[in-house]
Design a protein around this motif. Structure first.
Motif, PDB file in Angstrom:
ATOM      1  N   ALA A   9       0.823  -1.203   0.000  1.00 19.51           N
ATOM      2  CA  ALA A   9       0.000   0.000   0.000  1.00 19.51           C
ATOM      3  C   ALA A   9       0.862   1.260   0.000  1.00 19.51           C
ATOM      4  CB  ALA A   9      -0.933  -0.009   1.211  1.00 19.51           C
ATOM      5  N   LEU A  10       1.970   1.218   0.723  1.00 17.63           N
ATOM      6  CA  LEU A  10       2.879   2.369   0.753  1.00 17.63           C
ATOM      7  C   LEU A  10       3.488   2.627  -0.627  1.00 17.63           C
ATOM      8  CD1 LEU A  10       4.704   1.805   4.165  1.00 17.63           C
ATOM      9  CD2 LEU A  10       2.976   3.530   3.616  1.00 17.63           C
ATOM     10  N   ILE A  11       3.755   1.561  -1.385  1.00 19.22           N
ATOM     11  CA  ILE A  11       4.273   1.723  -2.745  1.00 19.22           C
ATOM     12  C   ILE A  11       3.251   2.460  -3.610  1.00 19.22           C
ATOM     13  CG2 ILE A  11       4.951   0.491  -4.853  1.00 19.22           C
ATOM     14  CD1 ILE A  11       6.105  -1.702  -3.073  1.00 19.22           C
ATOM     15  N   ILE A  12       1.974   2.092  -3.475  1.00 16.63           N
ATOM     16  CA  ILE A  12       0.918   2.752  -4.242  1.00 16.63           C
ATOM     17  C   ILE A  12       0.793   4.219  -3.827  1.00 16.63           C
ATOM     18  CG2 ILE A  12      -1.565   2.808  -4.666  1.00 16.63           C
ATOM     19  CD1 ILE A  12      -1.570  -0.225  -4.436  1.00 16.63           C
ATOM     20  N   VAL A  13       0.835   4.467  -2.523  1.00 18.23           N
ATOM     21  CA  VAL A  13       0.748   5.846  -2.032  1.00 18.23           C
ATOM     22  C   VAL A  13       1.905   6.682  -2.570  1.00 18.23           C
ATOM     23  CG1 VAL A  13       0.886   7.299   0.029  1.00 18.23           C
ATOM     24  CG2 VAL A  13      -0.546   5.244   0.039  1.00 18.23           C
ATOM     25  N   LEU A  70       1.681   9.996  -4.858  1.00 19.80           N
ATOM     26  CA  LEU A  70       2.309  11.260  -4.459  1.00 19.80           C
ATOM     27  C   LEU A  70       3.161  11.837  -5.584  1.00 19.80           C
ATOM     28  CD1 LEU A  70       3.388  10.557  -0.762  1.00 19.80           C
ATOM     29  CD2 LEU A  70       1.609  12.135  -1.562  1.00 19.80           C
ATOM     30  N   ILE A  71       3.895  10.956  -6.262  1.00 15.32           N
ATOM     31  CA  ILE A  71       4.724  11.422  -7.389  1.00 15.32           C
ATOM     32  C   ILE A  71       3.848  12.028  -8.480  1.00 15.32           C
ATOM     33  CG2 ILE A  71       6.252  10.653  -9.242  1.00 15.32           C
ATOM     34  CD1 ILE A  71       7.369   8.573  -7.285  1.00 15.32           C
ATOM     35  N   SER A 119       3.360   1.674 -10.234  1.00 15.63           N
ATOM     36  CA  SER A 119       3.225   1.565  -8.778  1.00 15.63           C
ATOM     37  C   SER A 119       2.252   0.454  -8.397  1.00 15.63           C
ATOM     38  CB  SER A 119       2.761   2.901  -8.188  1.00 15.63           C
ATOM     39  OG  SER A 119       1.491   3.274  -8.683  1.00 15.63           O
ATOM     40  N   PHE A 120       1.112   0.370  -9.096  1.00  9.44           N
ATOM     41  CA  PHE A 120       0.157  -0.693  -8.806  1.00  9.44           C
ATOM     42  C   PHE A 120       0.740  -2.057  -9.172  1.00  9.44           C
ATOM     43  CE2 PHE A 120      -3.014   2.585  -8.310  1.00  9.44           C
ATOM     44  CZ  PHE A 120      -3.938   2.025  -7.449  1.00  9.44           C
TER      45      PHE A 120
END
Length: 363
Positions: A203-207, A211-212, A256-257
């Motif tokens: 989930a942090l990777i997706i966030v 953000l990017i 990211s997903f």
């Protein structure tokens, strides 16, 4: 104390026996290119037999204790299953066009049958797989398939992924607790807390990806606002920049997903397999490096795309070898005696499954 905990304690002194993959990209390329050409020439009909050749190669090169697995499905079984699905799609589209209500009703009926199709597909896949002349089996029921493959994913989707670990646990429990090797059962009970730890990292990777994208959009918010208010005032150079921004943002979201899903898949596999026992005492193990798994999967896609698909065999063999080398089982007593006993018990079971194995519907 559960069977898994008992097995973990009783097998502490034994070493893990790892799987290996003995195939090569060069060998598989020959099979792959022939499959592609024959599938094109026969307008897709040969794809059923191509699947059998592909599976037989990968199963036949998956080795445990010097013996390979075997895949016994026939192209005819897979072809009939696909033919049934294709016939349904034709009937469904005709009804949907001529009688919309009947078409919708048919879709709802098939939706209710979907868990049965999944259950039959898992049973088919198990029964056409063998090791040391002993067939696998799957004893799951339709209700369990509904919970694991329909209720779970819907629940995960409606919760925006927050309940995805619970859905994953249901799925692995359904598959693991209903798998048999001969007459001996597997059992799995992955804990929810470690799955959520894996999920949180994904989930942090997706966030981070969001953000990017958000920062990039904010940096160009004035141009975007001007484009919305009056498209004519934006120069061609700015239009080109916005197009590049849109493409980069889309790729960032997709990447990211994708990376998050791969991290999650590898992590949950490690947890589920390492929570599985065979015959109540023999521990299974998966110790994939999540970062390494992601790198292999992503680089496989990149290389395959850059070579217009020609490196697909190399990518498939590369991934299979890595996954097999990080999959293992630990026997708590003499391996030869255990497998000999299972082989003796499993001969009759294998003969029974050879008589009728059903069809593969592709679900």
């Amino acid at each position: 104390m559960s069977a898994i905990e008992t097995a973990r304690l009783s097998s502490g002194s034994e070493s893990f026996q790892r799987l290996s993959f003995t195939g090569t990209a060069k060998e598989y390329f020959g099979i792959w290119i022939v499959n592609i050409l024959l599938t094109i020439v026969t307008l897709g009909i040969y794809s059923a037999w191509a699947k059998v050749r592909r599976y037989r190669y990968f199963y036949g090169n998956t080795v445990l204790l010097g013996r390979a697995f075997e895949y016994h499905a026939k192209g005819k079984q897979i072809f009939i299953g696909r033919l049934i699905v294709f016939a349904y799609l034709i009937v469904y589209n005709i009804l949907l066009t001529a009688f919309p209500i009947a078409g919708i009703a048919l879709a709802v009926v098939v939706l209710f049958f979907f868990p049965w199709l999944i259950m039959r597909g898992l049973r088919f896949s198990a029964r056409v797989t063998s090791y040391r002349n002993v067939r696998f089996d799957f004893t799951g029921k339709m209700g369990g398939a509904f919970v694991a493959f329909m209720a779970g994913p819907v629940m995960a989707f409606l919760s925006l992924g927050i309940l995805a670990p619970l859905a994953s646990r249901w799925m692995y429990r359904y598959m693991g607790n209903n798998l048999r090797y001969g007459s001996r059962a597997f059992a799995t009970d992955p804990r929810l807390a470690p799955i959520y730890q894996t999920w949180l990292f994904s989930a942090l990777i997706i966030v981070l990806g969001m953000l990017i994208v958000g920062v990039a959009v904010l940096a160009n918010i004035s141009v975007i606002a001007a484009l919305i208010d009056n498209p004519d005032v934006v120069s061609p150079e700015m239009n080109a920049s916005l197009i590049v921004l849109a493409v980069v943002s889309y790729l960032a979201v997709l990447l990211s997903f994708g990376i998050a899903a791969l991290f999650y898949r590898a992590g949950v596999r490690n947890i589920a397999w390492s929570s599985t026992v065979f015959d109540g005492r023999h521990m299974l193990k998966s110790d994939l490096s999540r970062s390494r798994y992601v790198w292999i999967a992503v680089s496989n896609v990149i290389v395959t795309v850059l070579t217009f698909g020609l490196m697909r065999p190399w990518a498939a063999v590369r991934l299979a070898r890595y996954v097999n080398e990080h999959t293992a089982i630990r026997f708590d007593s003499d391996v030869g005696e255990i497998l000999a006993a299972v082989e003796q018990e499993g001969t009759a079971v294998g003969a029974e499954f050879m008589e009728f194995e059903g069809f593969d519907f592709g679900f």
